[in-house]
Design a protein around this motif. Structure first.
Motif, PDB file in Angstrom:
ATOM      1  N   LEU A  57       0.961  -1.283  -0.088  1.00  0.00           N
ATOM      2  CA  LEU A  57      -0.075   0.088  -0.004  1.00  0.00           C
ATOM      3  C   LEU A  57       0.964   1.104  -0.187  1.00  0.00           C
ATOM      4  O   LEU A  57       0.545   2.265  -0.925  1.00  0.00           O
ATOM      5  N   ARG A  58       1.884   1.288   0.855  1.00  0.00           N
ATOM      6  CA  ARG A  58       2.747   2.652   0.626  1.00  0.00           C
ATOM      7  C   ARG A  58       3.411   2.847  -0.363  1.00  0.00           C
ATOM      8  O   ARG A  58       3.708   3.853  -0.874  1.00  0.00           O
ATOM      9  N   VAL A  59       4.060   1.709  -1.054  1.00  0.00           N
ATOM     10  CA  VAL A  59       5.039   1.894  -2.171  1.00  0.00           C
ATOM     11  C   VAL A  59       3.818   2.351  -3.258  1.00  0.00           C
ATOM     12  O   VAL A  59       4.065   3.250  -4.093  1.00  0.00           O
ATOM     13  N   ILE A  60       2.692   1.777  -3.486  1.00  0.00           N
ATOM     14  CA  ILE A  60       1.684   2.265  -4.611  1.00  0.00           C
ATOM     15  C   ILE A  60       1.124   3.498  -4.570  1.00  0.00           C
ATOM     16  O   ILE A  60       1.082   4.472  -5.218  1.00  0.00           O
ATOM     17  N   TYR A  61       0.556   3.903  -3.093  1.00  0.00           N
ATOM     18  CA  TYR A  61      -0.070   5.246  -3.037  1.00  0.00           C
ATOM     19  C   TYR A  61       0.605   6.125  -2.405  1.00  0.00           C
ATOM     20  O   TYR A  61       0.080   7.567  -2.380  1.00  0.00           O
ATOM     21  N   MET A 101      -7.112   0.277  -7.885  1.00  0.00           N
ATOM     22  CA  MET A 101      -6.702   1.551  -7.972  1.00  0.00           C
ATOM     23  C   MET A 101      -7.861   2.702  -8.035  1.00  0.00           C
ATOM     24  O   MET A 101      -7.766   3.609  -8.885  1.00  0.00           O
ATOM     25  N   VAL A 102      -9.023   2.252  -7.507  1.00  0.00           N
ATOM     26  CA  VAL A 102      -9.973   3.166  -7.557  1.00  0.00           C
ATOM     27  C   VAL A 102     -10.663   3.289  -5.978  1.00  0.00           C
ATOM     28  O   VAL A 102     -10.226   2.275  -5.258  1.00  0.00           O
ATOM     29  N   PRO A 103     -11.218   4.437  -5.565  1.00  0.00           N
ATOM     30  CA  PRO A 103     -11.693   4.573  -4.198  1.00  0.00           C
ATOM     31  C   PRO A 103     -12.446   3.456  -3.655  1.00  0.00           C
ATOM     32  O   PRO A 103     -12.198   3.202  -2.450  1.00  0.00           O
ATOM     33  N   ALA A 104     -13.668   3.102  -4.388  1.00  0.00           N
ATOM     34  CA  ALA A 104     -14.388   2.193  -3.756  1.00  0.00           C
ATOM     35  C   ALA A 104     -13.761   0.778  -3.444  1.00  0.00           C
ATOM     36  O   ALA A 104     -13.869   0.013  -2.455  1.00  0.00           O
ATOM     37  N   ALA A 122      -8.522   7.694   1.614  1.00  0.00           N
ATOM     38  CA  ALA A 122      -8.572   7.703  -0.111  1.00  0.00           C
ATOM     39  C   ALA A 122      -8.724   8.959  -0.655  1.00  0.00           C
ATOM     40  O   ALA A 122      -8.012   9.314  -1.668  1.00  0.00           O
ATOM     41  N   ALA A 123      -9.394  10.075  -0.277  1.00  0.00           N
ATOM     42  CA  ALA A 123      -9.307  11.210  -0.761  1.00  0.00           C
ATOM     43  C   ALA A 123      -8.003  11.851  -1.029  1.00  0.00           C
ATOM     44  O   ALA A 123      -7.757  12.671  -1.909  1.00  0.00           O
ATOM     45  N   SER A 124      -6.912  11.548  -0.094  1.00  0.00           N
ATOM     46  CA  SER A 124      -5.747  12.230  -0.486  1.00  0.00           C
ATOM     47  C   SER A 124      -4.661  11.487  -1.188  1.00  0.00           C
ATOM     48  O   SER A 124      -3.875  11.954  -1.461  1.00  0.00           O
ATOM     49  N   ILE A 125      -5.253  10.402  -1.579  1.00  0.00           N
ATOM     50  CA  ILE A 125      -4.074   9.428  -2.363  1.00  0.00           C
ATOM     51  C   ILE A 125      -4.697   8.925  -3.671  1.00  0.00           C
ATOM     52  O   ILE A 125      -3.865   8.567  -4.680  1.00  0.00           O
ATOM     53  N   LEU A 126      -6.189   9.100  -3.809  1.00  0.00           N
ATOM     54  CA  LEU A 126      -6.586   8.801  -5.127  1.00  0.00           C
ATOM     55  C   LEU A 126      -7.210  10.083  -5.865  1.00  0.00           C
ATOM     56  O   LEU A 126      -7.765  10.845  -5.317  1.00  0.00           O
TER      57      LEU A 126
END
Length: 488
Positions: free
Chosen positions: A255-259, A319-322, A484-488
């Motif tokens: 998670l940390r690496v991707i987002y 890689m989508v919010p839901a 999620a709002a801060s990373i997507l």
């Protein structure tokens, strides 16, 4: 808050060492177990307090101007740290009865406590260097929990666990070198580092290798082999946290690496995302099939973990919010559910000595509380409402439809549904044959084999948590949406 942050990270290890070295506790298992549970209760309180300190940052060690051991408290770190502390506490209470006659229980406790410190350090890691240091510490400190029984099988499983984990971590170390070159920094930033926008091919390749490396701890194909070997040989309380918690260390690293490092916008639509999604779906289906075919109770649960943790990885890969919300919800739901299942299995083995599923006919008559807890947890893992497993899997299926990737938006939900059906097929027979053994069953031999309150209370609390995480999912969803709002 800086002092509380340091205390939250190092308190379990310091408390564990103090308990191990205190002369008055060496020969008193009951008092030592109580002290461990109190120390872990304090740790849970510390992680809850840190939820009010989001945004706290500090540098523990400057190695070079660009390589620092730095900490950062954010929403994701708080969710993982509170969850891990809570699961650790409940498993420790169960262990007081389960390991009451174990000659090496005192040594087990000190490593048990130190592993939690390493996990909490990873939760609050502010850079990939920090994450890697605590990740490796967690691996090395958890090996004694795997080999605790000191049988040839346990030692072999521990070596296999160590080899797989170190190889995976080496890919993570490779990532630090290349990310530092490509991105200019390895500090975590919500949404990823801005300089990654061009996405050179070398960056994509290294990112994929790092995902596979950290995915090893989460049991993702093709690096899943250690998990069904290590979990069955470890003591049940250790198996519970290995499956329910330690696998999430790999999830958190991915998670940390991707987002927070490379950025979802960089990877979305690339071969990295498609390859990652493919591996997760293979793992979901493969793990469920292997669990269905397995007859050894704890090994069946281990294969189940292979499948279920990749539900989380699949959600991250979308890689989508839901789907991201579903992934974090499933982190929580799976941890609660799988801890409950492994503790139930441990109680059955401890009280009856039965280790194969085929031998559990009538277990519901002998251990009704344990079997009911197993049933509730099983329904959660299948995804039956109103459990937390239903909410998380609903979000994952919904999110997979929003990826916009041809094929994956259809294959993804289908595999998730097939896996849920297989989950029912390998978990519910324990309940059905346990409560309804048939007319030819010899009821005259039945005796009450239920464990003490130290065993049953943690299982009951976890079973209640399976339902409560579904009924009261919305507050947690609101928190996840903020992240999620801060990373997507």
């Amino acid at each position: 808050m800086n002092i509380l942050l340091i205390l939250a990270i190092f308190w379990p290890a310091l408390a564990g060492l103090a308990i191990f070295l205190t002369p008055s506790l060496k020969g008193n298992k009951k008092l030592r177990g109580q002290t461990v549970s109190v120390a872990l209760g304090i740790e849970l309180l510390l992680t809850l307090i840190m939820c009010f300190g989001k945004g706290t940052q500090m540098v523990l060690l400057n190695m070079t101007p660009t390589l620092r051991i730095e900490m950062n408290v954010d929403v994701i770190g708080c969710i993982f740290s509170v969850l891990m502390s809570a699961m650790w506490l409940l498993s420790s209470v169960f262990a007081r009865e389960y390991m009451g006659h174990d000659d090496n229980e005192r040594l087990y406790q000190v490593f048990y406590m130190c592993v939690l410190s390493a996990l909490i350090g990873q939760c609050y890691a502010g850079s990939m260097v920090t994450l890697y240091v605590f990740y490796e510490l967690m691996t090395l400190l958890s090996v004694p929990m795997v080999v605790h029984e000191r049988t040839p099988q346990a030692v072999a499983a521990g070596i296999k666990y160590l080899v797989y984990s170190i190889f995976g971590a080496m890919l993570g170390l490779l990532g630090i070198f290349f990310f530092s070159n490509y991105l200019g920094t390895v500090t975590f930033v919500p949404g990823g580092v801005e300089t990654a926008a061009s996405a050179p091919s070398g960056l994509l390749l290294i990112t994929f290798l790092v995902i596979i490396g950290f995915g090893t701890k989460a049991g993702m194909f093709p690096m899943h082999g250690w998990l069904p070997t290590a979990h069955p040989v470890a003591p049940a309380p250790a198996s519970a946290v290995l499956s329910g918690v330690i696998t999430k260390a790999g999830v958190l690293a991915v998670l940390r690496v991707i987002y927070y490092l490379v950025g979802a916008d960089v990877l979305r639509g690339t071969w990295v995302q498609k390859g990652f999604m493919t591996l997760t779906l293979i793992t979901v289906f493969m793990g469920s099939m292997l669990a269905y075919r397995e007859t050894l109770l704890k090994k069946r649960l281990a294969y189940s973990t292979v499948s279920q943790v990749s539900y989380v990885l699949f959600g991250l890969a979308c890689m989508v919010p839901a789907a991201f919300e579903g992934a974090i919800l499933h982190v929580v739901a799976h941890s609660v559910i799988k801890d409950a299942l492994f503790l139930c299995a441990g109680a059955i083995i401890h009280q009856t000595g039965k280790i194969y599923v085929r031998d559990l006919r009538g277990i519901g008559k002998e251990m009704p509380i344990t079997t009911w807890c197993w049933t509730i947890a099983s329904l959660g893992l299948i995804g039956i409402p109103p459990t937390g497993g239903f909410v998380s899997k609903w979000q994952l299926a919904t999110g997979s439809l929003e990826t916009g990737l041809a094929g994956f938006d259809v294959v993804g939900p289908i595999i998730l549904i097939v896996s849920a059906l297989l989950t029912a097929a390998y978990l519910l027979p324990v309940t059905i044959n346990g409560f309804f053994p048939g007319s030819d069953y010899d009821y005259s031999t039945l005796t009450n084999k239920e464990g003490s309150k130290l065993m049953t209370v943690p299982m009951i609390l976890l079973a209640a948590g399976v339902v409560l995480t579904g009924v009261f999912a919305q507050p947690l969803i609101n928190v996840i949406m903020t992240a999620a709002a801060s990373i997507l």
